[in-house]
Design an enzyme around this catalytic site. Structure first.
Site, PDB file in Angstrom:
ATOM      1  N   ASP A 170       0.801  -1.220   0.000  1.00  0.00           N
ATOM      2  CA  ASP A 170       0.000   0.000   0.000  1.00  0.00           C
ATOM      3  C   ASP A 170       0.837   1.276   0.000  1.00  0.00           C
ATOM      4  OD1 ASP A 170       1.008   0.012   2.559  1.00  0.00           O
ATOM      5  OD2 ASP A 170      -0.922   0.156   3.569  1.00  0.00           O
ATOM      6  N   TYR A 264      11.039   4.677   1.287  1.00  0.00           N
ATOM      7  CA  TYR A 264      11.870   3.672   1.953  1.00  0.00           C
ATOM      8  C   TYR A 264      13.326   3.703   1.479  1.00  0.00           C
ATOM      9  CZ  TYR A 264       7.990   1.316   4.292  1.00  0.00           C
ATOM     10  OH  TYR A 264       6.932   1.008   5.118  1.00  0.00           O
TER      11      TYR A 264
END
Length: 441
Positions: A170, A264
């Site tokens: 997600d 990330y």
């Protein structure tokens, strides 16, 4: 439209109520006949299940709802398994984050040594779930969003290559929502091009339905503000640690200004910064346990105690809307365009074919069809080659019970500075994971 039968594997997860609320809010798009929860932690699941039974009786009494720890009961007759399991629960997540920090390494649940430890724990349970589904519901699809998705997806590719499993995440959905806020659009008005691995990728295009390219405009904004926006509707990623992550995107963009980065990437491009700004006594796991974990279970107990669902007790998980879209695409052959984790097989022309990559796909009854993203540049390709090798070594280590390959995987990770440190942290992780990992030799 045919009504679907769904089992949520990981019924005791704090995400389960939000997913159920989201499903209820979208019954016009995905009508449901039966909804089951399945978990191997009966006590934890029962608290959420009792509360959700009250919610369903109020909002959709026609849905047959049940919960179980018996895989046969859970999987028989289902069309979809929505899987979001956490092997070892938050107790082990806390160790995943705190042990690497003791060695001066990134402590994060999906990236670096912590993500590797979590991946090793997850493989066996994911394969077990797939086998249950194939035994009791051979025509069903598994929509898997269990972390760490990259390692889990590679394990599925290697160990169950014919299984009807779609791996997804997600995070790109949440970031696209922020992008849409930056330019005053809604996510469903935008079409993206993207390439990478899970938690490790780049947006190369963000266009509206008229074909206008917004990438330069978003890039200018991110260069100043990261992905922080004035409008905050992203309930999942609102904690302080996530706010810092969204802000750090401007430094990721500085390294590679051509494309918009997945947040990330900060763990790989700025691991020293992450460690310096981490509290080894209070990590993200503690933040979640004190925040979402407490909120969700307090709400569940309140619903059980009062016998009714009050306003705002359980919140709709808007992030999970993409799960409805994916299930609907498969059930009704809608041709939805979505970012999914799939075997490369030419989607990225100059990248290894057996890598599990995250790219846009068209989804129908037969599953996802990846869209070709062409060749990728040297910088991104070099980073991806290194990271995909780490993921492959982890799965090989699990299959072969190989200490050597686990050491190699950690040594190769961009978050680990040397083979010595890799060995030290590996030994520490083995010590606390004996209950979950295969015995490495």
């Amino acid at each position: 439209m045919k009504k679907q039968s769904i089992v949520i594997a990981g019924g005791g997860s704090t995400y389960t109520p939000g997913i159920v609320m989201m499903l209820l809010d979208n019954l016009d798009k995905l009508p449901i006949k039966t909804l089951k929860l399945y978990d191997n932690d009966a006590e934890r699941q029962e608290i959420l299940a009792k509360a959700l039974k009250i919610v369903l009786d109020e909002q959709a009494p026609e849905i047959e709802f049940s919960y179980t720890t018996d895989p046969k009961v859970a999987f028989e007759g289902v069309d979809f398994c929505m899987a979001h399991i956490r092997t070892g629960q938050y107790r082990m997540r806390e160790l995943d984050e705190k042990i690497p920090l003791k060695f001066g390494l990134v402590g994060q649940e999906t990236c670096g040594p912590g993500g590797i430890a979590y991946g090793m724990r997850s493989i066996g349970d994911m394969i077990e779930l797939i086998d249950y589904m194939e035994k009791y519901a051979p025509n069903a699809w598994m929509l898997n969003y269990s972390n760490p998705a990259a390692i889990v997806a590679e394990a599925c590719r290697v160990l169950r290559p014919e299984a009807k499993v779609i791996n997804m995440c997600d995070m790109p959905v949440g970031t696209l929502r922020r992008m849409s806020q930056i330019i005053g659009k809604t996510p469903d008005e935008l079409t993206v091009r993207y390439f990478g691995l899970n938690h490790f990728g780049w947006w190369t295009s963000v266009k509206d339905q008229e074909g206008h390219e917004y990438l330069p405009e978003i890039r200018d904004y991110v260069a100043e503000n990261g992905y922080l926006t004035q409008i905050e509707v992203d309930t999942q990623h609102m904690d302080q640690s996530w706010q810092e992550t969204h802000k750090k995107a401007k430094d990721l963009l500085a390294v590679n200004p051509r494309y918009l980065p997945n947040t990330y990437l900060k763990y790989y491009l700025y691991p020293d910064y992450v460690v310096e700004h981490s509290n080894p006594e209070y990590t993200r796991a503690n933040e979640v346990m004190a925040g979402r974990e407490k909120r969700v279970f307090d709400a569940a107990r309140k619903i059980i105690e009062t016998g009714k669902c009050g306003e705002g007790d359980f919140h709709i998980d808007n992030h999970a809307l993409f799960i409805v879209d994916l299930a609907r695409a498969i059930a009704f052959n809608t041709g939805e365009r979505m970012l999914l984790i799939v075997p490369n097989n030419g989607a990225i022309s100059n990248f290894r074919q057996d890598a599990m990559v995250e790219v846009p796909c068209i989804v129908g009854t037969d599953g996802p069809e990846p869209l070709c993203q062409g060749d990728i540049p040297t910088f991104e390709r070099g980073m991806m080659e290194q990271q995909v090798a780490v993921e492959k070594l982890i799965v090989e280590a699990w299959v072969e019970k190989s200490y050597q390959k686990m050491w190699q995987a950690l040594t190769l990770s961009k978050t680990v500075p040397s083979a010595k440190v890799a060995k030290d942290v590996l030994d520490a992780l083995i010590e606390v994971n004996t209950e979950y990992w295969p015995e490495l030799k």
